[in-house]
Every structure is written in C-alpha cells, then in structure tokens.
Enzyme design. Structure first.
Site, PDB file in Angstrom:
ATOM      1  N   ARG A 147       0.854  -1.208   0.000  1.00  8.75           N
ATOM      2  CA  ARG A 147       0.000   0.000   0.000  1.00  8.75           C
ATOM      3  C   ARG A 147       0.874   1.236   0.000  1.00  8.75           C
ATOM      4  O   ARG A 147       0.581   2.221  -0.677  1.00  8.75           O
ATOM      5  CB  ARG A 147      -0.943  -0.021   1.193  1.00  8.75           C
ATOM      6  CG  ARG A 147      -2.267  -0.720   0.950  1.00  8.75           C
ATOM      7  CD  ARG A 147      -2.119  -2.116   0.339  1.00  8.75           C
ATOM      8  NE  ARG A 147      -3.384  -2.819   0.228  1.00  8.75           N
ATOM      9  CZ  ARG A 147      -3.886  -3.610   1.180  1.00  8.75           C
ATOM     10  NH1 ARG A 147      -3.199  -3.846   2.299  1.00  8.75           N
ATOM     11  NH2 ARG A 147      -5.048  -4.197   1.008  1.00  8.75           N
ATOM     12  N   ASP A 176       0.024  -6.336  -3.608  1.00  8.14           N
ATOM     13  CA  ASP A 176      -1.406  -6.115  -3.377  1.00  8.14           C
ATOM     14  C   ASP A 176      -1.970  -5.374  -4.580  1.00  8.14           C
ATOM     15  O   ASP A 176      -1.260  -5.094  -5.550  1.00  8.14           O
ATOM     16  CB  ASP A 176      -1.649  -5.374  -2.056  1.00  8.14           C
ATOM     17  CG  ASP A 176      -2.938  -5.853  -1.385  1.00  8.14           C
ATOM     18  OD1 ASP A 176      -3.998  -5.784  -2.035  1.00  8.14           O
ATOM     19  OD2 ASP A 176      -2.884  -6.308  -0.227  1.00  8.14           O
ATOM     20  N   HIS A 247      -6.479  -9.678  -4.291  1.00 11.95           N
ATOM     21  CA  HIS A 247      -5.467  -8.655  -3.997  1.00 11.95           C
ATOM     22  C   HIS A 247      -4.364  -8.674  -5.044  1.00 11.95           C
ATOM     23  O   HIS A 247      -3.180  -8.508  -4.722  1.00 11.95           O
ATOM     24  CB  HIS A 247      -4.886  -8.855  -2.586  1.00 11.95           C
ATOM     25  CG  HIS A 247      -5.834  -8.461  -1.487  1.00 11.95           C
ATOM     26  ND1 HIS A 247      -6.088  -7.151  -1.158  1.00 11.95           N
ATOM     27  CD2 HIS A 247      -6.601  -9.211  -0.650  1.00 11.95           C
ATOM     28  CE1 HIS A 247      -6.962  -7.107  -0.150  1.00 11.95           C
ATOM     29  NE2 HIS A 247      -7.296  -8.347   0.168  1.00 11.95           N
ATOM     30  N   ASP A 309      -6.538 -14.177   1.422  1.00 12.11           N
ATOM     31  CA  ASP A 309      -7.628 -13.470   2.091  1.00 12.11           C
ATOM     32  C   ASP A 309      -8.486 -12.725   1.071  1.00 12.11           C
ATOM     33  O   ASP A 309      -8.029 -12.395  -0.021  1.00 12.11           O
ATOM     34  CB  ASP A 309      -7.056 -12.465   3.110  1.00 12.11           C
ATOM     35  CG  ASP A 309      -6.099 -11.480   2.457  1.00 12.11           C
ATOM     36  OD1 ASP A 309      -5.326 -11.900   1.569  1.00 12.11           O
ATOM     37  OD2 ASP A 309      -6.118 -10.288   2.810  1.00 12.11           O
ATOM     38  N   GLU A 310      -9.711 -12.454   1.441  1.00 14.01           N
ATOM     39  CA  GLU A 310     -10.570 -11.487   0.759  1.00 14.01           C
ATOM     40  C   GLU A 310     -10.532 -11.620  -0.762  1.00 14.01           C
ATOM     41  O   GLU A 310     -10.187 -10.674  -1.466  1.00 14.01           O
ATOM     42  CB  GLU A 310     -10.147 -10.055   1.161  1.00 14.01           C
ATOM     43  CG  GLU A 310     -10.279  -9.809   2.647  1.00 14.01           C
ATOM     44  CD  GLU A 310      -9.762  -8.427   3.076  1.00 14.01           C
ATOM     45  OE1 GLU A 310     -10.332  -7.880   4.036  1.00 14.01           O
ATOM     46  OE2 GLU A 310      -8.793  -7.921   2.479  1.00 14.01           O
ATOM     47  N   TRP A 376      -6.814 -14.065  11.553  1.00 10.37           N
ATOM     48  CA  TRP A 376      -6.890 -12.603  11.682  1.00 10.37           C
ATOM     49  C   TRP A 376      -8.288 -12.103  11.959  1.00 10.37           C
ATOM     50  O   TRP A 376      -8.474 -11.073  12.586  1.00 10.37           O
ATOM     51  CB  TRP A 376      -6.327 -11.925  10.424  1.00 10.37           C
ATOM     52  CG  TRP A 376      -7.172 -12.030   9.177  1.00 10.37           C
ATOM     53  CD1 TRP A 376      -7.222 -13.086   8.316  1.00 10.37           C
ATOM     54  CD2 TRP A 376      -8.069 -11.041   8.651  1.00 10.37           C
ATOM     55  NE1 TRP A 376      -8.096 -12.822   7.289  1.00 10.37           N
ATOM     56  CE2 TRP A 376      -8.628 -11.568   7.459  1.00 10.37           C
ATOM     57  CE3 TRP A 376      -8.449  -9.763   9.059  1.00 10.37           C
ATOM     58  CZ2 TRP A 376      -9.556 -10.863   6.690  1.00 10.37           C
ATOM     59  CZ3 TRP A 376      -9.369  -9.061   8.285  1.00 10.37           C
ATOM     60  CH2 TRP A 376      -9.906  -9.614   7.116  1.00 10.37           C
ATOM     61  N   ASP A 406      -2.382  -0.861  12.525  1.00 12.05           N
ATOM     62  CA  ASP A 406      -2.784   0.250  11.655  1.00 12.05           C
ATOM     63  C   ASP A 406      -4.021   0.949  12.215  1.00 12.05           C
ATOM     64  O   ASP A 406      -4.392   2.015  11.725  1.00 12.05           O
ATOM     65  CB  ASP A 406      -3.031  -0.219  10.210  1.00 12.05           C
ATOM     66  CG  ASP A 406      -4.079  -1.319  10.097  1.00 12.05           C
ATOM     67  OD1 ASP A 406      -4.207  -2.142  11.038  1.00 12.05           O
ATOM     68  OD2 ASP A 406      -4.773  -1.360   9.064  1.00 12.05           O
ATOM     69  N   TRP A 454      -0.710  -2.727   8.278  1.00 13.52           N
ATOM     70  CA  TRP A 454      -1.226  -2.412   6.939  1.00 13.52           C
ATOM     71  C   TRP A 454      -0.999  -0.922   6.743  1.00 13.52           C
ATOM     72  O   TRP A 454      -1.126  -0.133   7.693  1.00 13.52           O
ATOM     73  CB  TRP A 454      -2.711  -2.769   6.851  1.00 13.52           C
ATOM     74  CG  TRP A 454      -2.960  -4.215   7.171  1.00 13.52           C
ATOM     75  CD1 TRP A 454      -3.471  -4.715   8.331  1.00 13.52           C
ATOM     76  CD2 TRP A 454      -2.672  -5.347   6.338  1.00 13.52           C
ATOM     77  NE1 TRP A 454      -3.524  -6.089   8.260  1.00 13.52           N
ATOM     78  CE2 TRP A 454      -3.042  -6.505   7.061  1.00 13.52           C
ATOM     79  CE3 TRP A 454      -2.139  -5.494   5.055  1.00 13.52           C
ATOM     80  CZ2 TRP A 454      -2.899  -7.798   6.536  1.00 13.52           C
ATOM     81  CZ3 TRP A 454      -2.001  -6.773   4.548  1.00 13.52           C
ATOM     82  CH2 TRP A 454      -2.375  -7.904   5.278  1.00 13.52           C
ATOM     83  N   THR A 455      -0.679  -0.510   5.511  1.00 14.45           N
ATOM     84  CA  THR A 455      -0.148   0.851   5.390  1.00 14.45           C
ATOM     85  C   THR A 455      -0.952   1.768   4.462  1.00 14.45           C
ATOM     86  O   THR A 455      -0.413   2.736   3.949  1.00 14.45           O
ATOM     87  CB  THR A 455       1.327   0.798   4.944  1.00 14.45           C
ATOM     88  OG1 THR A 455       1.401   0.092   3.700  1.00 14.45           O
ATOM     89  CG2 THR A 455       2.190   0.123   5.982  1.00 14.45           C
ATOM     90  N   GLU A 456      -2.247   1.494   4.304  1.00 15.35           N
ATOM     91  CA  GLU A 456      -3.058   2.450   3.539  1.00 15.35           C
ATOM     92  C   GLU A 456      -2.892   3.863   4.101  1.00 15.35           C
ATOM     93  O   GLU A 456      -2.784   4.833   3.345  1.00 15.35           O
ATOM     94  CB  GLU A 456      -4.548   2.067   3.610  1.00 15.35           C
ATOM     95  CG  GLU A 456      -4.921   0.811   2.842  1.00 15.35           C
ATOM     96  CD  GLU A 456      -4.887  -0.435   3.704  1.00 15.35           C
ATOM     97  OE1 GLU A 456      -4.117  -0.462   4.701  1.00 15.35           O
ATOM     98  OE2 GLU A 456      -5.628  -1.393   3.399  1.00 15.35           O
TER      99      GLU A 456
HETATM  100  C1  ACM Z   1      -6.374  -9.089   6.041  1.00 20.09           C
HETATM  101  O1  ACM Z   1      -6.448  -8.194   6.897  1.00 20.09           O
HETATM  102  N1  ACM Z   1      -7.031  -8.981   4.904  1.00 20.09           N
HETATM  103  C2  ACM Z   1      -5.571 -10.274   6.253  1.00 20.09           C
END
Ligand code: ACM
Length: 527
Positions: A147, A176, A247, A309-310, A376, A406, A454-456
């Site tokens: 990010r 990502d 991602h 993930d996601e 997570w 974050d 996480w670095t958004e």
């Molecule tokens: C995550 O926070 N999507 C692993």
C-alpha cells in the site's frame, strides 16, 4: 526490561565495563560476539577486544558460550553478572543473541546510541541472574510494503527494533492491488508497471479525495538478499507474502491476460478489496508457480505466505471461461476455485521442502495438509483457530482487535488519520495469543502471534514507527514472557523503556498522547 524475562534475581555486587573490555567467545558464539562488540564500540567509543573462551577472568569480561542446556528451549539463555564479569550461556546462537539483547537493556540507555553523546568512561552492571526463554516460537511483526513502499533502510531498521525486542519473524506483505514490490526476472512488467500507481486516496478513503501524486517503488533481488542476510544475523526469519488469487490487481494491470475481463486495468488507486482477481486458467497458475519459485530462490526460510484473504468470486461467477474451467476441473462452481488453487500452490511450495502459510479464509475450502494458518478475523478467531488446530495446522494468531497496529491508538481527533479506531497500548498488552475457549489439547498448535501494519494510512517511515511503537513493546511481551502478565506492572516498565526508545531515536507515541508533530496534520472528518 521488555520483554520481561521468565526469571530474574538480583545478586550482590556486579561488574564494571570499560575501555579495553573483553568479549570472549568461540565457535558459533563468535557471530553474536562480533555484533555485540560493534554495538558497544559504536555507543562508547571504546575498543572492545574479542578473545577466545579462556580469556582470563579479569575485570569486565563478557563470556558468551553455546552449549547444550538440559530442559531449556532452543532459544533460551542464562545470563549471570557478578564480580567475575558477565556470562551468557545458551544452547543456540539465537539464545545467546537474546541474552545479549537483555544485556543491552541492563546497560544505561545511552549505550543504545549510535555514537557517544558524552564521554563514557565506565559502566556499572548490577549483579543479576536471569533464566529466560520465549513462550512462543513465532514472534512476528508484519509490514505491508504494497500500500505504501518503504525503503530498504527502513526494513533494516525495523529488523533492528524487532530483534531488540526478541521478535524473530518479519512477515513482508510484498504485493497487493495497489502495488507489486518485488523484482521477478521472468515477469519484468510486474515492477515496470505494477510497482507504480497514479495517485492515492488523501485523508480517509471515505472522504473521496485523491492526492494526485504518483507513488511506488520495489526491491531488487539484491535488496531482498541483503534484507534476508541482515535479518538472519539478528535471528529473524523473513516470511515473504505474495497475496493470491485476490489482492492481485497490480499483477493484472501488468499482464491483463491474468485477469478475467481482458480489459486493461491500472494499478489500483483506491483502498479496499478489488474485485479484479486472477483468472485460474493454466497459464495463470503457471505464472503463480513461476513467481513462487523466484520468491523461494530469494527467501531461504521455511515459510512462504500466499495470502488467500478477501478474494471476491464476482468475476469468476460472471465469466464463461471460469465456468468452463470449473467444469474441466470437476468443481461444482466458482466458490470451489480458490481451494483448488491453494492446493496447487501448496504443492509448489512443498516441492521445495517449505510450508505454505495463508490467512484464515483458506480454511473454508479445507487448507492443504501441513499449511500454517494466520488467524486474523477477530469475530471468528476462536472458531478458526480451533478448526485449523484440530485439523493439524499450526496456528499464528493475528486477531484484528489486538494486533492490527494500523488502527488508531485512540478514538480521538488528535490522532493521525487511521483506518479505524482503536487499539490502545493497554489493549495491545491485554492480548493473549491462545484464544479463550481453545480446547487445551490443541494449545500446542498455537505456535505464536504477530502484529500487522497495513499501510493504507501509513505513508512514511516516521509514521510507521509511530504506529508500531510502543505497541510492539506490548506485543513482544505477549509472545515472549510467561502467560501471567499485568498492565499495572508493565506500564511503569514501559515508562522506563521509553528512555531506550529515545536513545534509539524511535518516533514512538508518548503514553499520554501524540506530540504536536505527530498529531493529525490535515483537515478531515474525525475518526
Ligand atoms: C487481512 O487483513 N485482509 C488479512
């Protein structure tokens, strides 16, 4: 001292270290001795002699020795400081290294500086005996370099700061939707195209503003080899993550044939979960295994994280090609594609004798045997840990509400913009890695825990340090120290520890709140 040792007792008189002091070591202890000597010389300006194990028992000797110790874990150490000097004994070089981290915390904080701020003539070390070993084998810090890209110099700094707190895993989230950060020789467009984005959200993404400023960067293979070697010297294993099959928009932007629509895409300029995921046709699966092969050439450690993930199935459900692919593979539908894909990647990783690591979503399709699960999702943490552990997976706990650094420190408009409120230092300290309600016979499957950055909303190294510290100090104690811990006992120790963070030049958040320079700097709705 942080993290608090398992057992520690004050002895009578201690010893004095001064210019001309000796560090005695042989065999595997020598690499640890060399690092300690370099650190002490830098901080004091002294000459630190290095000698063999039978250095005479004179004033101010530090003796380091690797030797088998009965009934102590592989990373344990025994430290004794008395009138005859300081002795650290451990069954491994790693244990010895942790003993030297403890020794650095027994010395005045000024000795953590990179050069003497004032003349240091000698240093008193109080008599003490410490028996110590970590509670968990996996003590991790995660950094999202996708990010926002962080320069190699910061990654090395993070390794220093993490290892100072006896952490031993650096999980690098390398790819990502918003950026691809690792050079892959076979697919040069991943960094020619995928490492750069046109702009980023400004403020919180719900403000729908953009900064109009390009952002990007990537690590060359030499950069990563340097990071791996620097980490190894400090007993940190680097776990690379290539997040797939979701991602992946930066990869699809680089090579549109990896996607589902055939339409050109740009590297994402929005945060959140992109629907543009990989197609899982044969050439794309080959692409993924080619990438993992190059990753495994760079990172010698035993683990490869493939994210997982996601991953929205929207594009697969709308795709005639995906429907035909499911039919050809004998899968009932798009929801079974990811599980099939994860099994393919597990084979690629297993062929090199390594273990696959993935986020807990992969449990839904039945994760491949031998894989490690990073749990997570907070609301399902106990269920997922229990399910994974009962199916024989090792579990690394990374539950959002305690380990997502974050998140803001407080739900307070003085805090810099963050993805959401709030994890205070006290909340981070209250983290118990073994989830409440996990059946006791499965506890041994919880091999440790890690914090996530996480670095958004973390665009600079300065801000990354703010978000990590002092919450990393709290996490370090949750994964290293004995289970029985109390905030009231920790808080004053953390107060003393900030003198060490000051000497190390860490941009930590003061316990009472951000300094004016750290507080939010742009207008926008409060959190
Ligand atoms: C995550 O926070 N999507 C692993």
């Amino acid at each position: 001292m942080i993290p608090r040792p398992a057992r520690s007792a004050n002895l009578g008189s201690g010893t004095t270290l001064a210019d001309g002091m000796v560090i005695a070591a042989s065999g595997p202890a020598q690499v640890v001795a060399a690092l300690l000597a370099t650190e002490l010389e830098a901080a004091t300006g002294w000459h630190v002699h290095r000698d063999g194990p039978d250095a005479r028992n004179f004033h101010g000797v530090v003796r380091l020795e690797v030797k088998p110790v009965q009934s102590a874990g592989p990373e344990s150490y025994h430290l004794r400081a008395d009138e005859s000097g300081i002795e650290i004994v451990a069954p491994s070089a790693a244990g010895l290294f942790y003993g030297t981290r403890t020794l650095r915390q027994l010395l005045p904080a000024a000795l953590l500086r990179s050069a003497p701020a004032a003349a240091v003539t000698s240093v008193e070390v109080e008599g003490v005996e410490i028996e110590d070993s970590p509670r968990f084998a996996w003590r991790g810090v995660h950094l999202d370099v996708a990010r926002h890209f962080f320069p190699k110099s910061f990654v090395l700094r993070l390794i220093d700061l993490a290892s100072f707190h006896k952490l031993n895993v650096l999980h690098l989230h390398l790819t990502d939707d918003q950026g691809w950060r690792v050079q892959i020789d076979r697919y040069p467009r991943l960094t020619e195209v995928g490492a750069w984005r046109r702009q980023s959200p400004a403020g919180h993404d719900r403000e729908h503003r953009y900064d109009g400023a390009p952002h990007g960067g990537f690590y060359t293979k030499d950069d990563l080899a340097e990071i791996v070697a620097y980490a190894a010297r400090r007993f940190i294993t680097v776990v690379p993550e290539i997040d797939m099959p979701g991602h992946m928009q930066a990869a699809v932007a680089s090579y549109p044939e990896l996607g589902n629509t055939g339409r050109p895409l740009e590297v994402s300029t929005d945060w959140g979960i992109s629907e543009h995921v990989l197609n899982l046709e044969e050439p794309t699966v080959r692409f993924c295994s080619d990438v993992l092969e190059e990753i495994m050439d760079i990172f010698p450690g035993p683990y490869v994280h493939i994210g997982g993930d996601e991953c929205p199935t929207t594009e697969w459900e709308a795709s005639e090609r995906a429907r035909r692919r499911c039919q050809a593979l004998g899968l009932p539908g798009a929801h079974q594609l990811q599980g099939w894909f994860t099994a393919q990647m597990a084979e690629v990783v297993a062929a090199r004798g390594k273990a696959l690591v993935a986020w807990d979503e992969v449990l839904e399709a039945g994760a491949p045997a031998g894989s490690v699960i990073t749990v997570w999702r907070h609301q399902h943490a106990r269920r997922n840990a229990t399910e994974g552990a009962s199916r024989g997976h090792d579990i690394v706990m990374a539950p959002e509400t305690w380990t997502y650094f974050d998140w803001a420190y407080a739900d307070d408009p003085r805090e810099p913009v963050a993805i959401r409120p709030a994890i205070s230092v006290e909340q981070a300290y209250s983290f118990e890695p073994v989830p409440a309600g996990l059946p006791p016979q499965l506890e041994h499957r919880v091999i440790g825990a890690q914090c996530q950055l996480w670095t958004e909303y973390v665009p600079t190294v300065h801000h990354a340090e703010y978000m990590y510290f002092p919450r990393v100090c709290a996490l370090a104690e949750a994964v290293w120290s004995p289970r029985e811990r109390h905030w009231d006992e920790f808080e004053p120790r953390l107060g003393e520890h900030t003198a060490r963070l000051d000497a190390l030049g860490v941009n930590y958040r003061p316990l009472e709140g951000p300094t004016p320079g750290q507080a939010r700097t742009w207008p926008g709705p409060a959190l």
